[in-house]
Design a protein around this motif. Structure first.
Motif: not given
Ligand SMILES: Nc1ncnc2c1ncn2[C@@H]1O[C@H](COP(=O)(O)OP(=O)(O)OP(=O)(O)O)[C@@H](O)[C@H]1O
Ligand SMILES: [Mg+2]
Lengths: 457, 332, 315
Positions: B39, B90-91, B93-94, B96-97
């Motif tokens: 992402x 990283x995961x 969602x992390x 993405x951020x």
């Protein structure tokens, strides 16, 4: 049934309690500005008109209490070094420089206020000869020039750090409120909500709307319109959160929509809401009718406005209350259970959807409160939430997504770091610093500061 | 309402330079997200670094655009490596951020007043386009008379741009039918499984990030050539979101998805823009000014776009050409 | 036999019978040394917060035989697998494979060395077809490097050979007619089979199976048992986690028992299952009584439902 009632009762009590604290603390904002003695070095009262003025005073701090220094020439320059106005300090050491033009023209600019050293009395030296101020609001700006022996050219780093700490604390508690909501929603539903910033902006807008309703609200002669506005933002924000969940997210969860898909839906929602806000509220920066220009208290070398203190106290109270609710009430425990393991929680008889609904209401109410208070402290526009969204994310991720204490710790790290970093770097890089910090911490601890590693296999 | 203008304007945009930019950016995101499941929300950062690299080579150092392109490519690879090292473990969602944050860091640093002497601050940079326009073989407007017309400059950018798109699609197709592409798709599905089969997941993700980033860099070059200027506003966070919308309209994990997506996206956006513009223009607009003025009309396309992205993701996440069974985006 | 050889590619370099005989004389005590260990672990510990999930003082796995790893739920078996294969990092400890130390080796390198594991919660690549799942497993593919990938003639012949090998394995694991289906559409048991078949595509020396039989129906179980045995006969070493005691008794040459992170007993199946310490730790009072048919059905149905739920939860 009995349990349901009791749960409801707890939640209501909590809400009432929160409301009471909110109201009590906000009244502080309205009351008791400090009164400096006339004989001494006085502060200028800000004007409440459409232009921006730069107000200031020049004090000799070798005396106790400090005395005014009259007859000093002061000028204001813009970034290019062009002189915009000048004034000479009067008998009480104060000066007022009106900036030409309307306030809009000055927004976002940065001006330097310079002391003409040759006009100072013999044997004195200013501790600083120039101060740079950023005009972010259409408020008047206050600057202070302490005069002493030819001493340090600048206020000590320590004083400066303390002053920045005040701003940092204000920002931290507001960030923490917003981050708590984001983190709880992530914890219980797994949603990385890119529209969380719009929940923040929503609060600022609701407060603004209430503020602009005709008439004013008074209690015992004190106007409390904005206080009511902030309270209203908190409540309506909660309703908005409920609406978000019921109309969009719950149906999506029912359909079994994937988390990444939901993340992208939230991006769409953010874009949608942000432009709706702009449609109705316009693009300009706005302020509330009250507390725009308040006189700061002087504590030692530090300036602290009543509204800053109020926001810090209120914020801490709200955070303590929320975390205690999560820690000690049935619903709070259920929330943490769901965040820990939704499947297990529902197997043990917890109504997961109910918990998620409550979390949405609470999280959005907190975000809206943060938004309204941001509006009070620094003004707002339709992008308020979107602009700080990354910092809210940084706070939550730093602490470990989905952990409650993590969000608060992360918010304080980010909030204080952004402000204090300006001691060493240009203020225009303060967000950059915070975001870099985020990346560095994730490099060392990929699960965040307080998050736990995930199981494999 | 003037339907002719509606059609002409929309076609012009749907095939125009801007569609090319988003198409290239989305091809890059297709490699990242569609095939590898990364992402990356920082595509605008890749575009910005490349665009500024090309421009500054000529504005600061007086070098040719070609050298600028080369430097842009090198910097993009370096950026991908720098971004990849901390983030690829990283995961989702992390990731993405962090990628959003990285793009924002790049944007704030490049647009800082402190560096405005060299990088132009908020105003950006101009004055590099001459050599590119000199090569322009078109000296008259090109198009189909009465239907759609482009200025010679625009058409020259389009020619170069669509050729780049063809090349990018070809590379994507070649890669994704190979065992290499298969490993990427497997990583998208479950990286631990891939690891257990002896593949260096980290290296593959890095390669994916670099290649997708390079397509983003092409988009950055075309931005600069299209506008004859670069500025921070061309590379805001929303640019990445738009590119995602383009990708999802066409269908992720489809070689031609971004192409179809870009054309459709810009067609619809422009239709909305012109339609609302017309409805609010003039002395006696169709929609009264009390309901919508012309500033508000310009917001309508973004409002619809947000709504559209939501509905698309909810009701047709595979996009127009995607296969529902082989759907990239229903992750856990 | 010829077909088998072609499928696996690994020539039996180990004398299975010799290995099994060698085990016969070994003292059945925890941490006992083996004559020809393929895997050796020393003081490997892993804690989660306050919980010590794994605390293995010494463990050796004999080459060329089937070793079962048993223990109650939460004993630390999966965690030990994760540690040994590089999917997790221990707090302390050293371990080696074929004499090469594996400390801090990333998971993919461990797999390349010939030590391949499967997962308790199956990890199939849902949106790839079954045959593509298999092809991913093949090692040293030329087409997996970025530059060669774009030039198909460089890798086409190898791809063909890999596909043939994959088809053979699918045949063997009764998945041939699912060849073109998306792996995500397989049942829980079929996923277990696919994962096992896929791990064999890497041509491993040591196969580590985490509950390979969970959710597989009894008939298929029998044939799977056959496959596991044939892995041994091909010269591979098998280490597997299993809760089904009958199966453990049936195919394993050696049994290691874990409880609360520690190895509490090891030895030949019959000896271990008679050990009172093991009975206490794990088997409970009724381990001798054969399950009645109804009971077995019930447990199976429950397991099946569990797996289904798991599978759905993962989509
Ligand atoms: N990532 C983790 N975080 C916290 N605790 C963990 C983690 N992984 C495992 N554990 C704990 O470690 C212990 C051992 O778990 P493990 O999965 O290894 O057991 P197991 O022997 O495989 O059990 P089962 O037979 O049920 O599969 C359990 O108590 C488990 O809760
Ligand atoms: Mg296990």
């Amino acid at each position: 049934m009995a349990i349901a009632l009791r749960r409801g009762a707890t939640a209501t009590t909590a809400l009432v309690l929160l409301g009471a604290v909110l109201a009590a603390l906000l009244t502080v904002m309205a009351g008791s500005p400090a009164h400096a003695a006339e004989t001494r070095c006085a502060l200028v009262k800000p004007t409440d008109d459409d232009t921006i003025s730069i107000l200031g005073r020049i004090c000799d701090r070798r005396e106790k209490p400090p005395v005014a220094v009259p007859g000093v020439r002061v000028t204001v320059e813009d970034e290019a070094g062009e002189e915009l106005g000048e004034a000479t300090s009067s008998e009480d050491g104060t000066f007022v420089i009106d900036l030409p033009g309307t306030s809009i023209e000055h927004l976002g600019k940065s001006y330097t206020v310079v002391l003409d050293e040759s006009t100072l009395p013999e044997g004195t030296k200013p501790e600083i000869t120039s101060r740079t101020i950023d005009i972010n609001l259409d408020n008047d700006q206050t600057v202070i020039f302490p005069i002493g022996d030819a001493g340090p050219a600048k206020p000590s780093k320590f004083t400066e750090a303390l002053q920045l700490m005040v701003g940092g604390l204000v920002f931290s508690v507001l960030l923490a409120m917003a981050a708590l909501g984001l983190s709880m929603i992530f914890g219980t539903t797994g949603l990385t909500n890119f529209a969380h910033g719009e929940l923040i902006t929503f609060g600022a807008l609701v407060a603004f709307f209430i503020d602009r309703l005709p008439g004013r609200i008074e209690v015992g002669g004190t106007e409390i319109t904005v206080i009511v506005g902030v309270l209203g933002a908190f409540l309506v924000g909660g309703v908005f959160g409920w609406l978000n969940d019921t109309a969009l997210w719950r149906p999506l969860r029912r359909r079994g929509t994937g988390l990444v898909a939901m993340m992208i839906v939230s991006i769409g929602l953010s874009l949608f809401l942000r432009n709706i806000y702009q449609y109705f509220a316009g693009a300009q920066t706005r302020n509330y009718s009250q507390y725009g220009a308040v006189e700061p208290w002087e504590i030692g070398d530090i300036l602290l406005t009543p509204k800053e203190l109020t926001v810090i106290l209120l914020g801490v109270a709200v955070l303590v209350l929320t975390t205690s609710l999560l820690q000690f009430t049935r619903l709070g425990k259920a929330t943490r259970a769901v965040a820990d393991n939704p499947g297990l929680a529902s197997a043990t008889g917890i109504n997961v959807e109910r918990v998620i609904g409550t979390v949405w209401i609470g999280g959005a109410a907190l975000a809206a409160l943060a938004g309204a208070l941001l509006g009070v402290t620094q003004g707002f526009d339709f992008q308020l939430g979107f602009r700080i969204l990354l910092l809210v994310f940084a706070a939550t991720v730093l602490g470990g997504l989905g952990t409650i204490w993590g969000a608060i710790v992360g918010a304080f790290v980010i909030g204080l770091f952004t402000e204090l970093s300006t001691l060493f770097v240009d203020p225009e890089f303060k967000f950059v610093g915070a975001l870099l910090l985020l990346i560095v911490i994730l490099l060392i601890r990929p699960q965040g500061l307080l998050g736990k590693a995930q199981r494999i296999g | 309402m003037d339907f002719n203008e509606l059609l002409t304007g929309s076609l012009q945009q749907a095939l125009g330079p801007t569609a090319v930019v988003y198409c290239l950016a989305a091809i890059g995101l297709n490699i990242h997200f569609g095939y590898t499941g990364l992402l990356n929300f920082g595509q605008a950062g890749f575009m910005m670094v490349a665009g500024y690299a090309m421009v500054t080579m000529s504005t600061i150092w007086g070098q040719s655009l070609w050298l600028g392109v080369l430097v842009g490519v090198i910097l993009t690879v370096i950026l991908a490596l720098m971004l990849g090292v901390p983030t690829l473990r990283l995961r989702a969602d992390y990731l993405a951020i962090v990628t959003i944050a990285a793009a924002e860091i790049i944007r704030q640093v490049i647009s800082a007043a402190k560096f405005s002497d060299d990088l132009g601050g908020q105003d950006g940079l101009t004055g590099f386009i001459k050599p590119f326009r000199k090569m322009n073989p078109f000296d008259e407007p090109v198009g189909i008379d009465g239907v759609v017309m482009w200025s010679p400059n625009d058409f020259w950018v389009m020619t170069v741009g669509w050729l780049l798109v063809v090349a990018a699609c070809l590379i994507t197709w070649l890669l994704m039918r190979s065992p290499w592409g298969r490993v990427l798709k497997s990583i998208r599905e479950d990286e631990d499984a891939v690891r257990s089969l002896g593949k260096n997941v980290y290296a593959y993700k890095m390669q994916s990030l670099i290649i997708g980033g390079l397509f983003g860099a092409l988009a950055g070059f075309v931005v600069a050539l299209r506008s004859a200027t670069v500025g921070p506003s061309f590379f805001a966070t929303d640019v990445t979101f738009f590119a995602y919308t383009v990708l999802l309209i066409g269908g992720a994990a489809r070689v031609l998805g971004p192409v179809a997506g870009a054309v459709i996206f810009w067609f619809l956006i422009t239709v909305l823009d012109i339609a609302f513009g017309q409805m609010t223009a003039g002395a006696d607009p169709i929609i009264p000014a009390s309901i919508m003025d012309s500033t508000q009309a310009s917001l309508m396309r973004l409002i619809f776009m947000g709504l559209g992205l939501m509905l698309l993701m909810i009701y047709r996440p595979q996009g127009i050409f995607g296969d529902r069974r082989e759907l990239a985006i229903d992750g856990r | 036999m010829d077909a088998e050889q072609e499928v696996t590619g690994r020539t039996p370099g180990v004398d299975v019978e010799a290995s099994r005989r060698a085990l016969a004389g070994i003292e059945p005590t925890p941490g006992v040394a083996k004559p020809d260990p393929i895997l050796v672990a020393d003081s490997v510990t892993r804690t989660f917060g306050g919980l010590t999930a794994v605390d293995v003082a010494h463990l050796e796995v004999q080459r060329g035989v089937i070793t079962a790893l048993i223990g109650p739920n939460g004993a630390g078996k999966t965690t030990l697998f994760n540690l040994l294969t590089g999917f997790d990092r221990p707090d302390t400890g050293t371990w080696s494979f074929n004499g090469t130390s594996l400390g801090r080796k990333p998971a993919y390198k461990v797999a390349r060395m010939g030590m391949v594991r499967t997962f308790q919660l199956t990890k199939v690549l849902s949106k790839l077809t079954v045959i593509e799942n298999m092809r991913v497993g093949a090692t040293a593919q030329r087409g997996e490097s970025l530059l060669a990938a774009m030039v198909a003639p460089l890798w086409r012949s190898q791809e063909k050979a890999n596909t043939d090998r994959a088809d053979n394995l699918l045949e063997r694991f009764l998945l041939a007619e699912k060849r073109e289906d998306f792996a995500g559409s397989l049942s829980g048991g079929q996923r277990k089979l696919l994962e096992m078949a896929r791990s064999l595509m890497t041509d491993p020396e040591l196969v580590m199976l985490d509950e390979p039989m969970a959710g597989v129906n009894p008939a298929l179980k029998q044939s799977l048992l056959g496959h596991v045995k044939s892995l041994r006969d091909e010269g591979r070493t098998v280490l597997f986690v299993e809760h089904d005691m009958d199966m453990v008794r049936d195919i394993s040459d050696w049994v290691v028992v874990m409880a609360q992170g520690k190895v509490v007993a090891e030895g030949p199946p019959d000896t271990v299952m008679a050990d009172p310490a093991v009975v206490d730790a794990y088997l409970g009072a009724h381990h001798d009584a054969e399950l009645t048919f109804e009971e077995e059905e019930k447990i199976l149905a429950e397991a099946e439902a569990e797996i289904q739920k798991e599978a759905q939860g993962h989509e």
